[in-house]
Design a protein around this motif. Structure first.
Motif, PDB file in Angstrom:
ATOM      1  N   GLN A  61       0.944  -1.217   0.088  1.00 49.34           N
ATOM      2  CA  GLN A  61       0.137   0.152   0.105  1.00 49.34           C
ATOM      3  C   GLN A  61       0.738   1.257  -0.027  1.00 49.34           C
ATOM      4  O   GLN A  61       0.692   2.258  -0.660  1.00 49.34           O
ATOM      5  CB  GLN A  61      -0.982  -0.002   1.402  1.00 49.34           C
ATOM      6  CG  GLN A  61      -2.041  -0.903   1.188  1.00 49.34           C
ATOM      7  CD  GLN A  61      -2.809  -0.760  -0.097  1.00 49.34           C
ATOM      8  OE1 GLN A  61      -3.237   0.209  -0.388  1.00 49.34           O
ATOM      9  NE2 GLN A  61      -3.475  -1.946  -0.417  1.00 49.34           N
ATOM     10  N   LEU A  64       2.423   1.474  -3.330  1.00 48.43           N
ATOM     11  CA  LEU A  64       1.474   1.983  -4.337  1.00 48.43           C
ATOM     12  C   LEU A  64       1.209   3.548  -4.257  1.00 48.43           C
ATOM     13  O   LEU A  64       0.880   4.128  -5.332  1.00 48.43           O
ATOM     14  CB  LEU A  64       0.145   1.107  -4.382  1.00 48.43           C
ATOM     15  CG  LEU A  64       0.326  -0.266  -4.829  1.00 48.43           C
ATOM     16  CD1 LEU A  64      -0.935  -1.117  -4.838  1.00 48.43           C
ATOM     17  CD2 LEU A  64       0.768  -0.474  -6.310  1.00 48.43           C
ATOM     18  N   LYS A  65       1.075   3.843  -3.010  1.00 48.72           N
ATOM     19  CA  LYS A  65       0.764   5.376  -2.942  1.00 48.72           C
ATOM     20  C   LYS A  65       1.845   6.195  -3.564  1.00 48.72           C
ATOM     21  O   LYS A  65       1.714   7.218  -4.299  1.00 48.72           O
ATOM     22  CB  LYS A  65       0.669   5.542  -1.611  1.00 48.72           C
ATOM     23  CG  LYS A  65       0.382   7.015  -1.167  1.00 48.72           C
ATOM     24  CD  LYS A  65      -0.102   7.142   0.428  1.00 48.72           C
ATOM     25  CE  LYS A  65      -0.304   8.539   0.643  1.00 48.72           C
ATOM     26  NZ  LYS A  65      -0.509   8.991   2.219  1.00 48.72           N
ATOM     27  N   SER A  70      -2.848   2.051  -8.861  1.00 51.80           N
ATOM     28  CA  SER A  70      -3.548   1.237  -8.423  1.00 51.80           C
ATOM     29  C   SER A  70      -3.027  -0.307  -8.763  1.00 51.80           C
ATOM     30  O   SER A  70      -2.137  -0.545  -9.359  1.00 51.80           O
ATOM     31  CB  SER A  70      -5.132   1.006  -9.014  1.00 51.80           C
ATOM     32  OG  SER A  70      -4.958   0.533 -10.474  1.00 51.80           O
ATOM     33  N   GLU A  72      -4.280  -2.908 -10.117  1.00 52.61           N
ATOM     34  CA  GLU A  72      -4.642  -3.176 -11.437  1.00 52.61           C
ATOM     35  C   GLU A  72      -3.561  -2.788 -12.178  1.00 52.61           C
ATOM     36  O   GLU A  72      -3.145  -3.281 -13.067  1.00 52.61           O
ATOM     37  CB  GLU A  72      -5.866  -2.697 -11.704  1.00 52.61           C
ATOM     38  CG  GLU A  72      -7.090  -3.640 -11.486  1.00 52.61           C
ATOM     39  CD  GLU A  72      -7.331  -3.382  -9.665  1.00 52.61           C
ATOM     40  OE1 GLU A  72      -6.972  -2.150  -9.384  1.00 52.61           O
ATOM     41  OE2 GLU A  72      -7.989  -3.957  -9.021  1.00 52.61           O
ATOM     42  N   GLU A  73      -3.173  -1.224 -12.231  1.00 56.80           N
ATOM     43  CA  GLU A  73      -2.218  -0.750 -12.950  1.00 56.80           C
ATOM     44  C   GLU A  73      -0.998  -1.197 -12.994  1.00 56.80           C
ATOM     45  O   GLU A  73      -0.104  -1.399 -13.816  1.00 56.80           O
ATOM     46  CB  GLU A  73      -2.230   0.932 -12.579  1.00 56.80           C
ATOM     47  CG  GLU A  73      -3.439   1.710 -13.167  1.00 56.80           C
ATOM     48  CD  GLU A  73      -3.334   3.133 -12.493  1.00 56.80           C
ATOM     49  OE1 GLU A  73      -3.866   3.999 -13.268  1.00 56.80           O
ATOM     50  OE2 GLU A  73      -2.996   3.334 -11.392  1.00 56.80           O
TER      51      GLU A  73
END
Length: 122
Positions: A61, A64-65, A70, A72-73
């Motif tokens: 997390q 990704l931030k 996301s 999926e990306e």
């Protein structure tokens, strides 16, 4: 995709993360600092070696931030530096009794050390 499924595919996640981090110009050290993750933990994530689901989820997390992506990306990410696969030709042109000079051996070993350093930081 649920994080339980992501955890099961952590080797795929690891390879995608490596590509993203490299393509965005980060070193492992600089990215770990930006994501507030220790360097050894980042290494374990990038090698797919995190065995704890909550640790994996928490750090993914954060990553990704920082990447502003996301899940999926991330999974659909295609490296901008991907090069087409080409065949490599190997040839034994040196005479059978050929030996490298001491200078050549030192230079060769220096190049191997540089390659090892690049693997550590990229």
């Amino acid at each position: 995709m649920r994080f339980d499924e992501l955890f099961e595919q952590r080797s795929l996640v690891a390879s995608k993360l490596k590509e993203c981090i490299r393509d965005k110009g980060y070193t492992k050290v600089s990215f770990a600092g930006k994501a507030d993750i220790s360097r050894p933990t980042l290494d374990r994530l990038l090698n797919g070696a995190v065995d704890n689901k909550s640790t994996f989820d928490r750090h993914l997390q954060k990553i990704l931030k920082v990447l502003n992506m996301s899940v999926e990306e991330l999974l659909l990410y295609r490296s901008v530096s991907a090069k087409p696969v080409t065949a490599t030709v190997f040839s034994q042109n040196a005479p059978l009794e050929h030996e490298m000079s001491e200078t050549a051996k030192k230079q060769y070993n220096l190049l191997l050390d540089i390659i090892d350093l690049c693997e550590i930081y990229y």
